[in-house]
Write an enzyme that holds these catalytic residues in place. Structure first.
Site, PDB file in Angstrom:
ATOM      1  N   CYS A  14      45.373  16.747  27.816  1.00  0.00           N
ATOM      2  CA  CYS A  14      44.392  17.244  28.774  1.00  0.00           C
ATOM      3  C   CYS A  14      43.362  16.166  29.036  1.00  0.00           C
ATOM      4  O   CYS A  14      43.186  15.257  28.241  1.00  0.00           O
ATOM      5  CB  CYS A  14      43.671  18.476  28.236  1.00  0.00           C
ATOM      6  N   GLY A  40      47.314  15.338  32.375  1.00  0.00           N
ATOM      7  CA  GLY A  40      47.718  16.733  32.526  1.00  0.00           C
ATOM      8  C   GLY A  40      47.982  17.063  33.976  1.00  0.00           C
ATOM      9  O   GLY A  40      47.134  16.789  34.822  1.00  0.00           O
ATOM     10  N   ASN A 114      40.118  19.337  25.078  1.00  0.00           N
ATOM     11  CA  ASN A 114      41.269  18.435  24.934  1.00  0.00           C
ATOM     12  C   ASN A 114      41.599  18.374  23.447  1.00  0.00           C
ATOM     13  O   ASN A 114      40.736  17.999  22.645  1.00  0.00           O
ATOM     14  CB  ASN A 114      40.889  17.048  25.467  1.00  0.00           C
ATOM     15  N   GLY A 115      42.823  18.744  23.092  1.00  0.00           N
ATOM     16  CA  GLY A 115      43.215  18.703  21.686  1.00  0.00           C
ATOM     17  C   GLY A 115      43.984  19.945  21.314  1.00  0.00           C
ATOM     18  O   GLY A 115      44.545  20.633  22.182  1.00  0.00           O
ATOM     19  N   CYS A 249      44.101   9.172  17.419  1.00  0.00           N
ATOM     20  CA  CYS A 249      45.521   9.237  17.804  1.00  0.00           C
ATOM     21  C   CYS A 249      45.996   7.876  18.317  1.00  0.00           C
ATOM     22  O   CYS A 249      45.626   7.446  19.403  1.00  0.00           O
ATOM     23  CB  CYS A 249      45.705  10.286  18.901  1.00  0.00           C
ATOM     24  N   TYR A 255      50.869   5.045  24.550  1.00  0.00           N
ATOM     25  CA  TYR A 255      51.462   5.652  25.732  1.00  0.00           C
ATOM     26  C   TYR A 255      50.502   6.418  26.637  1.00  0.00           C
ATOM     27  O   TYR A 255      50.530   6.266  27.847  1.00  0.00           O
ATOM     28  CB  TYR A 255      52.602   6.589  25.294  1.00  0.00           C
TER      29      TYR A 255
HETATM   30  S1  SF4 Z   1      49.399   9.797  16.320  1.00  0.00           S
HETATM   31 FE1  SF4 Z   1      51.091  11.153  16.775  1.00  0.00          FE
HETATM   32  S2  SF4 Z   1      50.820  12.937  15.390  1.00  0.00           S
HETATM   33 FE2  SF4 Z   1      48.876  11.797  15.408  1.00  0.00          FE
HETATM   34  S3  SF4 Z   1      47.642  12.825  16.969  1.00  0.00           S
HETATM   35 FE3  SF4 Z   1      48.722  11.111  17.971  1.00  0.00          FE
HETATM   36  S4  SF4 Z   1      50.617  11.979  18.802  1.00  0.00           S
HETATM   37 FE4  SF4 Z   1      49.782  13.430  17.313  1.00  0.00          FE
END
Ligand code: SF4
Length: 479
Positions: A14, A40, A114-115, A249, A255
């Site tokens: 999001c 999103g 978001n999350g 993350c 990506y």
């Molecule tokens: S690193 Fe991978 S498991 Fe950790 S929050 Fe990002 S997508 Fe999810």
């Protein structure tokens, strides 16, 4: 049995965009949401306040579809928040589109999230048992019920105390008629930045959206921080001490985020270049050209080319008019193996030894299809290089991965994956290669690669868990 279904990217999550003290808030939010569209594509919404009244609009679809027949002047005010949604919990239905707008005894609240809250099911059950009525199947709605809880209403630090009840991944924008608040979870899973625009303030999930409205980046929200902007200016509170180490993350860098964003203090394009260079060191190959899988593989492919000395060329052309990936999953599953989103340029790849650089492989089907297209166009060899380690575990913190069984690297070794893809060679970036270019390598979540989950997710369930809980009560939403 290897899965032969679905797309080869995890789905986006999001995007949040908010302003305070910015005239024509709605028009600026719309611009900001355009820049966050990659986060999103299922739905979008805008809520504004002219300090007398709150107004909102939302709908299913892309930003330009949702607001196509809407005039932003119908949403007057200089305070507002907006949201683009991909459903990591709850289904793709209009009532789940955010910002959620609710009426409490002390006024209207609007919330964008978001999350993914890993304790949302338990909190929802607790509030339902106490008589609360839920209107959506999103995890985000639990915050509304905590804020409306008389026990919390009485507390001076009401929002801060409410945020302490939440576990998992969240960046929130919260708005009332008079002020706006922004919060980031104590692990720092999802990004959220603050910008300045004239005398006003801007919040955005990614810095690329700040530039889009002419705002200047000020800083990121700190994990565990709650920022309030009102007539009194900007105030900051620590609602909970940040976790050590953080769990930002890393997939945002691999990506999700746009290459023109700075996320977690890193420039996304620059990091992807480094990943590509490192990949060229870890998995060298004799080849004639490096071909990116556009668009998210572009920066890593350039890095691979720089690191290896093999020239970069554009062997794939993206069709920008196919439409949203989420309504086109069957496009990847066509029996004839033709990828509708990417076309091969035979003049570029014919008789060449090709290195294809992509950012991830999820189920493997789409990658297989693309390798087949390259061979059909006359490629002499196809070598696959992936700019992150094998995606072997699902995510419970806001990214929609398939199950471990459906992830090709969840149940198969590299040799089997290489054979399935029909690649001449296959190389994934190592975990060390993923983390070592980062300024704070210990402050990242890597659970989808390592299975080491930084926050207990045992109660979270999958994407459909909340929806299924509702159905178990004998109700299925079809609005
Ligand atoms: S690193 Fe991978 S498991 Fe950790 S929050 Fe990002 S997508 Fe999810």
């Amino acid at each position: 049995m290897m899965s032969d279904q679905g797309s080869d990217h995890p789905k986006e999550e999001c995007g949040l965009f908010g302003v305070y003290g910015v005239p024509d808030a709605a028009a600026h939010i719309q611009r900001g949401l355009f820049s966050l569209q990659h986060r999103g594509q299922e739905g979008a919404g805008i809520v504004t306040s002219d300090r007398k009244q709150i107004r909102s609009t939302k709908g299913l679809g892309l930003v330009n579809e949702v607001f196509a027949n809407k005039t932003m002047s119908d949403l007057p005010g200089d305070i507002g928040i907006g949201h683009v949604r991909y459903s990591t919990t709850g289904s793709s239905k209009i009532q789940n589109v955010q910002p959620l707008v609710v009426e409490c005894v002390d006024g209207i609240w609007a919330i964008g999230h978001n999350g993914n809250l890993v304790n949302a099911r338990a909190l929802r059950k607790m509030y339902q048992e106490a008589g609360a009525i839920f209107q959506t199947s999103t995890d985000s709605e639990v915050l509304v019920h905590i804020l409306a809880d008389p026990m919390y209403r009485a507390r001076p630090q009401r929002v801060a105390r409410a945020l302490c009840e939440l576990e998992g991944a969240f960046s929130f924008l919260i708005m009332t008629k008079d002020y706006i608040m922004a919060a980031r979870d104590t692990n720092g899973f999802r990004p959220l930045s603050i910008g300045k625009m004239g005398d006003g303030y801007v919040f955005a999930s990614e810095t690329c959206a700040l530039g889009q409205v002419g705002a200047e980046y000020v800083r990121d929200l700190e994990p565990g921080e709650l920022v309030t902007i009102s007539e009194a200016g900007l105030t900051s509170t620590v609602f909970r001490e940040p976790r050590k180490p953080l769990a930002q993350c890393v997939f945002e860098l691999v990506y999700f985020a746009r290459p023109d964003s700075d996320v977690f203090g890193e420039n996304v394009h620059d990091i992807r270049l480094k990943y590509g260079r490192r990949l060229a060191e870890e998995y060298p190959v004799e080849a004639d050209i490096v071909v990116p899988v556009p668009d998210s593989g572009n920066s890593a492919a350039l890095g691979f080319s720089q690191g290896s000395g093999i020239p970069l060329d554009y062997g794939f052309i993206r069709n920008h008019y196919i439409g949203r990936t989420f309504i086109m999953p069957e496009a990847d599953q066509r029996a004839d193996g033709v990828d509708l989103k990417l076309a091969v340029l035979p003049a570029v790849v014919k008789d060449k030894r090709v290195v294809v650089v992509d950012d991830s492989i999820v189920r493997g089907t789409t990658s297989k299809c693309r390798i087949k297209s390259l061979r059909r166009a006359g490629a002499a060899e196809v070598h696959v290089r992936i700019s992150c380690p094998p995606s072997a575990y699902p995510c419970n913190y806001g990214i929609d991965f398939p199950t471990r069984e459906e992830l090709i690297a969840g149940t198969h070794d590299l040799e089997t994956i290489k054979k399935f893809l029909d690649a001449d060679s296959l190389g994934y970036l190592s975990l060390e290669g993923l983390l070592s270019p980062l300024k704070a390598p210990d402050d990242y979540c890597t659970a989808c690669f390592t299975g080491k989950y930084p926050v207990d997710r045992s109660e979270a369930g999958d994407k459909k868990a909340l929806e299924n809980d509702t159905m178990e009560l004998g109700f299925e939403r079809h609005e």
